[in-house]
Design an enzyme around this catalytic site. Structure first.
Site, PDB file in Angstrom:
ATOM      1  N   ASP A   1      -7.983  -5.206  -0.516  1.00 48.16           N
ATOM      2  CA  ASP A   1      -8.406  -5.983  -1.691  1.00 48.16           C
ATOM      3  C   ASP A   1      -8.069  -7.465  -1.602  1.00 48.16           C
ATOM      4  O   ASP A   1      -8.491  -8.243  -2.455  1.00 48.16           O
ATOM      5  CB  ASP A   1      -7.736  -5.395  -2.943  1.00 48.16           C
ATOM      6  CG  ASP A   1      -8.263  -4.005  -3.238  1.00 48.16           C
ATOM      7  OD1 ASP A   1      -7.449  -3.070  -3.347  1.00 48.16           O
ATOM      8  OD2 ASP A   1      -9.495  -3.857  -3.303  1.00 48.16           O
TER       9      ASP A   1
ATOM     10  N   HIS B   1       0.855  -1.194   0.000  1.00 48.37           N
ATOM     11  CA  HIS B   1       0.000   0.000   0.000  1.00 48.37           C
ATOM     12  C   HIS B   1       0.887   1.239   0.000  1.00 48.37           C
ATOM     13  O   HIS B   1       1.965   1.248   0.587  1.00 48.37           O
ATOM     14  CB  HIS B   1      -0.884   0.013   1.256  1.00 48.37           C
ATOM     15  CG  HIS B   1      -2.063   0.921   1.127  1.00 48.37           C
ATOM     16  ND1 HIS B   1      -1.996   2.261   1.408  1.00 48.37           N
ATOM     17  CD2 HIS B   1      -3.324   0.680   0.719  1.00 48.37           C
ATOM     18  CE1 HIS B   1      -3.175   2.810   1.194  1.00 48.37           C
ATOM     19  NE2 HIS B   1      -4.003   1.887   0.766  1.00 48.37           N
TER      20      HIS B   1
HETATM   21  C1  SDX Z   1      -5.971   0.288  -3.070  1.00 46.13           C
HETATM   22  O1  SDX Z   1      -4.230   4.736  -1.921  1.00 46.13           O
HETATM   23  C2  SDX Z   1      -5.221   4.081  -1.379  1.00 46.13           C
HETATM   24  O2  SDX Z   1      -5.658   4.417  -0.337  1.00 46.13           O
HETATM   25  C3  SDX Z   1      -5.714   2.921  -2.189  1.00 46.13           C
HETATM   26  C4  SDX Z   1      -6.761   2.069  -1.526  1.00 46.13           C
HETATM   27  C5  SDX Z   1      -8.031   2.848  -1.295  1.00 46.13           C
HETATM   28  O3  SDX Z   1      -8.784   2.479  -0.412  1.00 46.13           O
HETATM   29  O4  SDX Z   1      -8.284   3.771  -2.102  1.00 46.13           O
HETATM   30  O5  SDX Z   1      -6.277   1.582  -0.280  1.00 46.13           O
HETATM   31  C6  SDX Z   1      -7.137   0.891  -2.394  1.00 46.13           C
HETATM   32  O6  SDX Z   1      -5.663   0.682  -4.169  1.00 46.13           O
HETATM   33  C7  SDX Z   1      -5.140  -0.752  -2.333  1.00 46.13           C
HETATM   34  C8  SDX Z   1      -3.908  -1.215  -3.164  1.00 46.13           C
HETATM   35  C9  SDX Z   1      -4.398  -2.261  -4.156  1.00 46.13           C
HETATM   36  N1  SDX Z   1      -3.324  -2.620  -5.093  1.00 46.13           N
HETATM   37  C10 SDX Z   1      -2.730  -3.836  -5.048  1.00 46.13           C
HETATM   38  O7  SDX Z   1      -2.952  -4.684  -4.169  1.00 46.13           O
HETATM   39  C11 SDX Z   1      -1.754  -4.096  -6.193  1.00 46.13           C
HETATM   40  C12 SDX Z   1      -0.493  -4.770  -5.631  1.00 46.13           C
HETATM   41  N2  SDX Z   1       0.183  -3.756  -4.811  1.00 46.13           N
HETATM   42  C13 SDX Z   1       1.141  -2.938  -5.477  1.00 46.13           C
HETATM   43  O8  SDX Z   1       1.231  -2.845  -6.821  1.00 46.13           O
HETATM   44  C14 SDX Z   1       1.757  -1.875  -4.611  1.00 46.13           C
HETATM   45  O9  SDX Z   1       1.932  -2.390  -3.357  1.00 46.13           O
HETATM   46  C15 SDX Z   1       1.036  -0.554  -4.524  1.00 46.13           C
HETATM   47  C16 SDX Z   1       0.835   0.053  -5.875  1.00 46.13           C
HETATM   48  C17 SDX Z   1      -0.289  -0.732  -3.858  1.00 46.13           C
HETATM   49  C18 SDX Z   1       1.861   0.372  -3.647  1.00 46.13           C
HETATM   50  O10 SDX Z   1       3.069   0.452  -4.243  1.00 46.13           O
HETATM   51  P1  SDX Z   1       4.247   1.350  -3.600  1.00 46.13           P
HETATM   52  O11 SDX Z   1       3.993   1.700  -2.184  1.00 46.13           O
HETATM   53  O12 SDX Z   1       4.474   2.452  -4.567  1.00 46.13           O
HETATM   54  O13 SDX Z   1       5.407   0.370  -3.545  1.00 46.13           O
HETATM   55  P2  SDX Z   1       6.449   0.279  -4.666  1.00 46.13           P
HETATM   56  O14 SDX Z   1       5.725  -0.004  -5.946  1.00 46.13           O
HETATM   57  O15 SDX Z   1       7.327   1.489  -4.595  1.00 46.13           O
HETATM   58  O16 SDX Z   1       7.248  -1.008  -4.193  1.00 46.13           O
HETATM   59  C19 SDX Z   1       8.148  -0.947  -3.107  1.00 46.13           C
HETATM   60  C20 SDX Z   1       8.824  -2.309  -3.147  1.00 46.13           C
HETATM   61  C21 SDX Z   1       9.283  -2.682  -4.552  1.00 46.13           C
HETATM   62  O17 SDX Z   1      10.347  -3.604  -4.371  1.00 46.13           O
HETATM   63  P3  SDX Z   1      11.857  -3.072  -4.704  1.00 46.13           P
HETATM   64  O18 SDX Z   1      11.821  -2.470  -6.104  1.00 46.13           O
HETATM   65  O19 SDX Z   1      12.176  -2.071  -3.625  1.00 46.13           O
HETATM   66  O20 SDX Z   1      12.729  -4.330  -4.633  1.00 46.13           O
HETATM   67  O21 SDX Z   1       7.861  -3.311  -2.771  1.00 46.13           O
HETATM   68  C22 SDX Z   1       7.646  -4.160  -3.884  1.00 46.13           C
HETATM   69  C23 SDX Z   1       8.124  -3.437  -5.130  1.00 46.13           C
HETATM   70  O22 SDX Z   1       8.521  -4.361  -6.115  1.00 46.13           O
HETATM   71  N3  SDX Z   1       6.208  -4.392  -3.922  1.00 46.13           N
HETATM   72  C24 SDX Z   1       5.656  -5.584  -4.117  1.00 46.13           C
HETATM   73  C25 SDX Z   1       4.278  -5.375  -4.021  1.00 46.13           C
HETATM   74  N4  SDX Z   1       4.018  -4.074  -3.784  1.00 46.13           N
HETATM   75  C26 SDX Z   1       5.222  -3.458  -3.724  1.00 46.13           C
HETATM   76  N5  SDX Z   1       6.212  -6.782  -4.356  1.00 46.13           N
HETATM   77  C27 SDX Z   1       5.355  -7.816  -4.501  1.00 46.13           C
HETATM   78  N6  SDX Z   1       4.006  -7.704  -4.423  1.00 46.13           N
HETATM   79  C28 SDX Z   1       3.441  -6.504  -4.184  1.00 46.13           C
HETATM   80  N7  SDX Z   1       2.109  -6.392  -4.103  1.00 46.13           N
END
Ligand code: SDX
Length: 391
Positions: A328, A271
Site C-alpha cells: 500500500d 505487515h
Molecule cells: C494489507 O494480511 C495481508 O496479507 C494484508 C495485505 C493483503 O494483501 O491482503 O498485505 C494488505 O493490509 C497490508 C497492510 C496495510 N496496513 C498498513 O500499512 C497500516 C500500517 N501498518 C500497521 O498498522 C501494521 O504494520 C499492521 C497492522 C499491518 C501489522 O501489524 P502487526 O504485525 O500486528 O504489528 P504490531 O501491530 O503487532 O506492531 C509490532 C510493533 C509495534 O511496536 P511495539 O509495540 O512493539 O513497540 O511494530 C510497530 C507497533 O507499534 N508497528 C508500527 C507499524 N506497524 C507496526 N510502527 C509504526 N508504523 C507502522 N506502520
C-alpha cells in the site's frame, strides 16, 4: 483439505486453513499464485489470465483464456433497476460501503445462481461477480462525481473498460491511455490474492455458513475497508498530504512515529506476515516512477514517500520491528496520478482482490468436508455467581 477452518481456542489469529491457492514466505519475501512467482506474472500476464489461474489452478490455454475473457466482457452490464440503487446514497458517500451494498444487492437479481454447492451456479456467480464488480465500482465513483453512468463496452479489455466507465462522459469519446491501462492491469495482478488475510478470512468465514458468493464477497469488501488492511493505501496519501501541508520534514514525522505520538503509524509500512520487503511493493515502486513521470504526478509527495522509506529502512526502530514497505505504500501515488481520488484507492484494491476471494471461497465451498467456521475463545470473565434473592 481445501478450506476447513479451525481456530486454536482463544487465539483468533491462528487458523490452520489448508489452501493451495497462494504461497507466502514472509521472512524471504516470497509470493506465488498457484506456484507462479508474482514477479513472473507481473511481467507477462494479464489480470484476466491471473484470475483464471487463481480460480481454476492452471494457466489457461489461449482458447480457454479467449472463452473466459469473452464471458467476462459480455456480462459487464448490470440490471437497470440496480442503477437506481445508487440514487439512494448521498453524493458524499464513501464508495466502499456503496460497493459492498451493491454487491450484496446484486444477489437479489439472481435466484438462479446462489447455491454455494452447485458447480454450475458457482460458475455463473463467478463470471457475474468478475464482470459486474468493476461496473458497480465505476458507478459508485460516478455517483460521487455527480456524473452520468456509462454503459460498458465489450470491445475493451478489463482495465480499459473500467477506466472508461470511471473517466468517460457521454458527451465525447474516451480514449483509454494504453500505458495507464497496462499499469492498472499490473496493480490488479499484484492485489489479486494474498493467502488468509483479514478480508479473505472474512469471505471464508461468511461462506462457511453456506452464504452465497455475493454475500461473502460483500463481507470481504467491508473487511478490506479498514485502514489497517485495504484502507491503508488511502491512509498513506492522507499521511503524505499532512506532512506536506504541515510543512514538517519526513525526519520529524518519523520521530513522531517512533515516539508513538497520538498512535501515529507509518502507514503503508509493516505487515502481519512479511517481515521483509513486500515483493509487491518492490514492483509497485518501479511502476510508480514510470507512471508518475508520464502523468506528471505529484513529485513532492513521491519525494516525501521515498525519503520516509530511505529513513525507515536505515532506522533501528523499524529494522528491529521488521517494518518494511507493504503493497500500500506506493500504490496510492499511482492511483492519484491516474486521476482517482483517495476514496477510490481501496475500491481498486477490492477489484484486484476479487479473483482471490472467489478462488478461496470456491476452494472451501466445493470441498464437501468443509464445516462452518466457529472461532473459540479463552473465557476471561466472572466465575459463576447467583442473582440476589434467587434460591
Ligand atoms: C494489507 O494480511 C495481508 O496479507 C494484508 C495485505 C493483503 O494483501 O491482503 O498485505 C494488505 O493490509 C497490508 C497492510 C496495510 N496496513 C498498513 O500499512 C497500516 C500500517 N501498518 C500497521 O498498522 C501494521 O504494520 C499492521 C497492522 C499491518 C501489522 O501489524 P502487526 O504485525 O500486528 O504489528 P504490531 O501491530 O503487532 O506492531 C509490532 C510493533 C509495534 O511496536 P511495539 O509495540 O512493539 O513497540 O511494530 C510497530 C507497533 O507499534 N508497528 C508500527 C507499524 N506497524 C507496526 N510502527 C509504526 N508504523 C507502522 N506502520
Amino acid at each position: 483439505t481445501g478450506g476447513y477452518v479451525t481456530y486454536d481456542p482463544g487465539f483468533m489469529n491462528t487458523a490452520n486453513v489448508q489452501s493451495a491457492v497462494t504461497y507466502i514466505d514472509g521472512e524471504a519475501g516470497i509470493l506465488r499464485y498457484r506456484g507462479y512467482p508474482i514477479e513472473d506474472l507481473a511481467k507477462k500476464a494479464s489480470f484476466v489470465e491471473v484470475a483464471y489461474l487463481l480460480i481454476y489452478g492452471e494457466l489457461p490455454t489461449q482458447q480457454q483464456l479467449d472463452d473466459f475473457d469473452h464471458m467476462i466482457r459480455t456480462h459487464t452490464m448490470v440490471h437497470e433497476d440496480l442503477k437506481i440503487f445508487f440514487s439512494g446514497f448521498p453524493r458524499t458517500a464513501h464508495p466502499m460501503p456503496v460497493l459492498a451494498s451493491a454487491v450484496s444487492a446484486l444477489s437479489t437479481f439472481y435466484s438462479d445462481s446462489l447455491d454455494p454447492h452447485d458447480e454450475h451456479e458457482v460458475e455463473v456467480s463467478t463470471i457475474r461477480l468478475l464482470s459486474k464488480v468493476p461496473t458497480l465500482a465505476a458507478y459508485a465513483f460516478k455517483k460521487s462525481k455527480g456524473e452520468p453512468m456509462l454503459y460498458p463496452q465489450n470491445d475493451l479489455n478489463y482495465a480499459e473498460n473500467f477506466l472508461r466507465l470511471c473517466f468517460g462522459v457521454p458527451a465525447e469519446d474516451y480514449e483509454v491511455d494504453p500505458e495507464i491501462a497496462e499499469a492498472l492491469n499490473l496493480l490488479l495482478i499484484l492485489h489479486a490474492d494474498h493467502e488468509q488475510n483479514c478480508s479473505t478470512s472474512t469471505v471464508r468465514l461468511v461462506g462457511s455458513s453456506d452464504a452465497n458468493m455475493f454475500a461473502s464477497v460483500s463481507a470481504g469488501i467491508n473487511a478490506l475497508y479498514g485502514p489497517k488492511h485495504g484502507g491503508a493505501n488511502e491512509a498513506v496519501l492522507n499521511m503524505l498530504r499532512s506532512i506536506q501541508s504541515e510543512g514538517i520534514s519526513p525526519e520529524d514525522f518519523m520521530e513522531k512515529v517512533k515516539n508513538k505520538e497520538e498512535g501515529v503509524r507509518l502507514m503503508g509500512f509493516g505487515h502481519r506476515v512479511y517481515k521483509n520487503y513486500d515483493p509487491r511493493a518492490r514492483i509497485v515502486k518501479a511502476t510508480a516512477d514510470k507512471i508518475l513521470r508520464k502523468m506528471g504526478g505529484d513529485d513532492e509527495l513521491l519525494d516525501i514517500a521515498m525519503r520516509l522509506e530511505d529513513k525507515a529502512l536505515a532506522d533501528d526502530y523499524f529494522v528491529e520491528r521488521k517494518l518494511y514497505p507493504n503493497v500500500d505504500f506506493y500504490t496510492g501515488l499511482i492511483y492519484k496520478a491516474m486521476g482517482f481520488p483517495e476514496q477510490m484507492f481501496t475500491v481498486l484494491f477490492a477489484i484486484g482482490r476479487l479473483p482471490g476471494w472467489i478462488a478461496q471461497w470456491r476452494e472451501m465451498m466445493l470441498d464437501p468436508s468443509t464445516k462452518i467456521g466457529r472461532p473459540r475463545q479463552v473465557y476471561t470473565g466472572e466465575t459463576e455467581r447467583r442473582y440476589p434473592g434467587v434460591e
